[in-house]
Structures are given as structure tokens and as C-alpha cells.
Design an enzyme around this catalytic site. Sequence first.
Site, PDB file in Angstrom:
ATOM      1  N   HIS A  62       0.831  -1.199   0.000  1.00 30.91           N
ATOM      2  CA  HIS A  62       0.000   0.000   0.000  1.00 30.91           C
ATOM      3  C   HIS A  62       0.870   1.255   0.000  1.00 30.91           C
ATOM      4  CE1 HIS A  62      -3.893  -2.090   1.636  1.00 30.91           C
ATOM      5  NE2 HIS A  62      -3.426  -2.634   0.523  1.00 30.91           N
ATOM      6  N   GLU A  64       1.174   3.764   2.078  1.00 35.99           N
ATOM      7  CA  GLU A  64       1.871   4.101   3.310  1.00 35.99           C
ATOM      8  C   GLU A  64       3.181   3.315   3.438  1.00 35.99           C
ATOM      9  OE1 GLU A  64      -2.620   4.140   4.366  1.00 35.99           O
ATOM     10  OE2 GLU A  64      -1.273   3.172   2.936  1.00 35.99           O
ATOM     11  N   SER A 180     -18.069   4.778 -39.999  1.00 39.54           N
ATOM     12  CA  SER A 180     -17.919   5.531 -38.751  1.00 39.54           C
ATOM     13  C   SER A 180     -16.487   5.986 -38.485  1.00 39.54           C
ATOM     14  CB  SER A 180     -18.389   4.670 -37.568  1.00 39.54           C
ATOM     15  OG  SER A 180     -17.624   3.475 -37.490  1.00 39.54           O
ATOM     16  N   THR A 208     -21.445  -4.831 -32.879  1.00 44.15           N
ATOM     17  CA  THR A 208     -20.195  -4.082 -33.000  1.00 44.15           C
ATOM     18  C   THR A 208     -19.022  -5.024 -33.269  1.00 44.15           C
ATOM     19  OG1 THR A 208     -20.989  -2.321 -31.528  1.00 44.15           O
ATOM     20  CG2 THR A 208     -18.603  -2.541 -31.775  1.00 44.15           C
ATOM     21  N   GLY A 307     -22.896  -1.216 -29.169  1.00 42.94           N
ATOM     22  CA  GLY A 307     -23.492  -0.231 -30.037  1.00 42.94           C
ATOM     23  C   GLY A 307     -24.787   0.368 -29.519  1.00 42.94           C
TER      24      GLY A 307
END
Length: 375
Positions: A62, A64, A180, A208, A307
Amino acid sequence: MWLFYSAKKGAEKMNEKYMKRAIELALKGTGYVNPNPLVGAVIVKNNKIIGQGYHMKYGQAHAEVNAINSAKEDIKDSTVYVTLEPCSHFGKTPPCADNLIRHKVKRVVICNTDPNPLVAGGGIKKLRESGIEVTTGILKEEGLKLNEVFFHYIKNNKPLVISKTAVSMDGKIATKHMESKWISNEKSRQMTHEFRNKYMAIMVGINTVLKDNPSLTTRIENQKTRNPIRIVIDTNLKIPMDLNLVKDKKAKTIIFTCKNDLSKIDLLKENNVDVYISPKDESGVDLDFVIKKLGELKIDSVLVEGGATLNDSLFRKNLVDKVKIFMAPKIIGGKDAPSFVSGMGIESLSDATNLHITNTTMIDNDILIEADVIK
């Protein structure tokens, strides 16, 4: 009285100065610590920084601990600035609160308390019971923004869902012939890759996938990145075995389907693709089931890239939390050109999804509109 006020303002500025540095450090963990929070820590003694660190990767030390290990001198009687309440429980690492107590720090300044039930004030309680002075709420709003994904996930046990798209000024995502590439500009597309690096998973519908054969990976020049987990909504398990999401192995792929085709599912699993059988509703795969399952899988955030039919289902089920729309200065027109949201739609304006716009940003000549869904 004036001297007291002046001293108080000076202390506030000092707290904010070092907390800003802790937030800057925390951001370096973006994309690598999920579903853990982004955390930074700064150790100050005699008005100078003697140690600093951040949570670098899920399962590792972590913030600390990294700050303590970087310290150039004994941290006894120092002040530790940390963006999130130090943990008080044993998880993948020992409690950070115990570590600070053992090193006899004098004071701990905290941006946000930790809503995780395993902590939830327990770290602060431990510190205070050991005689350490604790100050909370420094740059609280900045901290909430820093860890919006973590706070949402912990409180709701499900991922933060962000719907992202690029549209023309008349709301189209492609021409009537489904062209697109590209509606948005290069800088906008680069920002999309930054979102992919930030959020833990990316979701698309099968249409998609069949149309674009995407890889859905993260590509940012001169920067180490992480590819998101790829989630496909495929009601009838149409996905071909030779597409990138099955074959490229660049990231984990998860498919949600209603079709229990055991032979195809076995083939997909041989390619390291996970398949979950979903209940079926009027739109196909039950998206409530999907979002709940993703929470169980410890996926804390999902970037939805379409999509239009998938977007419609998610909005109608009130499953979207945030919207990011790149609007390009183009008019496409045509009744057959798809819009950002299609599908079944709503019956009445009273059923519309209402948004609170939180930010607008010019990106060259595009506009990024960011909004929260009002629930």
C-alpha cells in the site's frame, strides 16, 4: 485573534499542499490497482518531505508502506498525509494503521474515510487510541473524484458503468452505410484509450464485434498501459472463433449469452474466453444479471462502447451511471443513419434518462460532454 486566524489559515494551506502531492502520486496507480482504491502518501518532518509513495499494483504494498520504505530518515514524530484512511485489517497486506503506530508517527492527515466495511473508521480509531492526532476531510471533494470508481463499487457491490460514444452534431454514430471512421478527431480518440486504461473493463454488443472485429485494447504512445477486460453481450452466441476477441490473447474476454451451446462454449474456453449463461428478457441477455455478475467478479468499472442497441437496453434498465460523449462538428443526416441510442426506446418523455452535465471540454474542434445520470 488575528494571529490565531493567520496560523490556522497557514496550517490549512500546508495541509492542502501536501495532500495535493499525495493525490498526484495516487494517480500514478491508474489502471493497475483495481478494484483497490488509488492511494498516495507523503511523509513530512520539519516542514520537508522525507518520504512518499503510492499504491502501485493490486496485491502489492500500500501507499503508506511504499512511503515509509522511501523515507530518508526516521519517521518518528512525522506527519503522514494519505488520500484514504489507512486500512486496519489483514488482507493481501498487513494493516497500514498498525505500521504507522509502530513507527510512532505524530499525526496523520486523511483526505477521505474508507467506506469499505472492513475499514469504515477502524483505521482512524486505531490511530487515535494509540495517541496519534488524526485530521480528516482535507481536499475531500478532490478525493471523492479521485476514487469515484472505488466508492461506487464498495457502496453498491457493482461496477460503475460509463457509456462512451462519438457522435456528429446531429447525434449520428455512423452514416447510413455504417461508415464511422472517423467521426471524432485524433485527440478525442486518444482520450478514449486513456479511458480504456483507467476503467477495468470494456463492454460491446455482438453487432459491434461482427462489424468491426475490434481488439478493444489500450494504445497510448510512450506510456505503459493496461488492456481492459473485454465483455461481449451476445444473446445467440454468434461470435466467430477467428475474431480478435477470441484469438489475440491480448486481454481476458468474457461473453454473456442466452444460448447454451456446449460444444462452442468448450471451444471458447480453450481460447481462454469465459462464457456465462444469462437469463433472457425482452432484449436478449438480461443486463441486470450481467452487471451483478461483474460485481461478483470484482470488476469495479465498465466502459461501454456500444453499439446503439446495447446502449438503449442499458439506459432503459437504468444501469448507466455516467456518460461521456465526444461531439464532432459534423452533420451526417439520414433517417437510416444510426444514432447513439436506438433499440426499443421509451414510450413517454417521463421515462427519459435525465443527466447532470458535470464538465465540457474543447478537444481541438470536438467537444467532450461529461454527465452523471440522475437516479
